[in-house]
Design an enzyme around this catalytic site. Structure first.
Site, PDB file in Angstrom:
ATOM      1  N   LEU A  66      61.756  14.192  83.812  1.00 34.47           N
ATOM      2  CA  LEU A  66      62.994  13.455  84.029  1.00 34.47           C
ATOM      3  C   LEU A  66      62.792  11.985  83.687  1.00 34.47           C
ATOM      4  CD1 LEU A  66      64.333  14.950  87.372  1.00 34.47           C
ATOM      5  CD2 LEU A  66      64.542  15.806  85.035  1.00 34.47           C
ATOM      6  N   GLY A 111      59.447  17.526  85.121  1.00 33.94           N
ATOM      7  CA  GLY A 111      60.603  18.175  84.497  1.00 33.94           C
ATOM      8  C   GLY A 111      60.256  18.877  83.189  1.00 33.94           C
ATOM      9  N   ASN A 135      53.860  17.245  89.068  1.00 34.33           N
ATOM     10  CA  ASN A 135      53.117  16.145  89.676  1.00 34.33           C
ATOM     11  C   ASN A 135      53.976  15.243  90.568  1.00 34.33           C
ATOM     12  OD1 ASN A 135      54.472  15.360  87.258  1.00 34.33           O
ATOM     13  ND2 ASN A 135      53.323  13.460  87.225  1.00 34.33           N
ATOM     14  N   GLU A 136      55.162  15.725  90.951  1.00 30.73           N
ATOM     15  CA  GLU A 136      56.094  14.896  91.729  1.00 30.73           C
ATOM     16  C   GLU A 136      55.410  14.188  92.900  1.00 30.73           C
ATOM     17  OE1 GLU A 136      56.890  17.603  90.248  1.00 30.73           O
ATOM     18  OE2 GLU A 136      58.935  17.441  89.463  1.00 30.73           O
TER      19      GLU A 136
END
Ligand code: CO8
Length: 260
Positions: A66, A111, A135-136
């Site tokens: 994203l 994303g 990996n957020e």
């Protein structure tokens, strides 16, 4: 802005190829997502199209996930619109009746990984520099439940639990070992391999394959649809927090510093 994705349909084989070409890193901006959804809808409704290969036209990067700038310093209306577009992309891709193959020719965080996970099959280029994963957590943000569901449905609960909590970006060999990607090939073999996989999947009657796919994925798709508005509200509330805005800005700083 209608040129971030190159789409080609080979009507004789019924196989379309999408190449992401949004420099520098194929980040998923609102414009990119809108174009992606329109292209997906066109192919889905085209009876001449039965399969889709997704790859990148940018060297070393499949998609950087994203677009962080869409989540930073914008209005709540903008966050809501952006998040609806992210949801829409996943609903269309995870729920597609086409055979979908991700030909992952570069790194694919967050994303970008979700796009690959939403396909039926993942082939990644053998390169020690490429990584893939959700990996957020490393950005101080939390992958939404439907990212998690898609991940769990691919690698299983235990692998997902560890990988998500640590926000791991897996090198290619490791991604293969944990089942995050199905196959690893040298760069020059990627297209040929993707075509061979598509041919194998297309050899079955479409209706049987499509109903089977739907049976496997329906619960997760329905769950998201039932909570779609709530998920948008959660995202907007979460991303608007000062502490989260601060984490994102520090992360962007870190990306920029890493260069020099
Ligand atoms: N969004 C916006 N800009 C980005 C992004 C991104 N995701 N990724 C990179 N950029 C920018 C960089 O800041 C840099 O900008 P500038 O030239 O102005 O300094 C430019 O793109 C090029 O980047 P790099 O110099 O880092 O290029 P490299 O080739 O060295 O590395 C990578 C490419 C590996 C893709 C690297 O840029 C990277 O790791 N990017 C970050 C990827 C990432 O962590 N993405 C996560 C996004 S969050 C997400 O997808 C899911 C969120 C779920 C929502 C949670 C609910 C709250």
């Amino acid at each position: 802005s209608n040129n971030k994705i190159l789409v080609e349909l080979d009507t004789s084989s019924g196989v379309a190829t999408m190449k992401f070409k949004s420099p520098p890193v194929n980040s998923l901006s609102l414009d990119f997502l809108t174009e992606f959804c329109i292209s997906l809808e066109k192919l889905e409704n085209d009876r001449a199209c039965r399969a889709l290969i997704i790859t990148s036209a940018i060297p070393r990067i499949f998609s950087s996930g994203l677009d962080i700038m869409e989540m930073f310093g914008k209005s709540t209306e903008h966050y809501a619109e952006f998040w609806r577009a992210v949801q829409e992309m996943w609903l269309r891709l995870y729920g597609s009746s086409m055979v979908t193959v991700a030909a992952i020719n570069g790194s694919s965080p967050a994303g970008g990984c979700l796009i690959a996970l939403s396909c039926d099959y993942r082939i990644m280029v053998e390169n020690p520099k490429y990584v893939i994963g959700l990996n957020e957590a490393q950005l101080g943000i939390v992958a939404p439940f439907w990212f998690k569901d898609t991940f769990v449905n691919t690698v299983g609960h235990r692998v997902a639990e560890r990988s998500l909590q640590l926000g791991l970006l897996h090198p290619v060999t490791e991604a293969h070992q944990i089942g995050l990607v199905d196959e690893v090939v040298p760069e020059e073999k990627l297209q040929e391999k993707a075509a061979a996989v598509v041919a194998q999947w297309l050899a079955l009657p479409d209706h049987a394959r499509q109903l089977t796919k739907s049976m496997m994925r329906k619960a997760v798709l329905d769950h998201m649809l039932a909570h779609r508005e709530e998920d948008i509200q959660n995202f907007v509330k979460f991303i608007s927090k000062d502490s989260i805005q601060k984490s994102l800005s520090m992360y962007m700083e870190m990306l920029k510093k890493k260069k020099s």
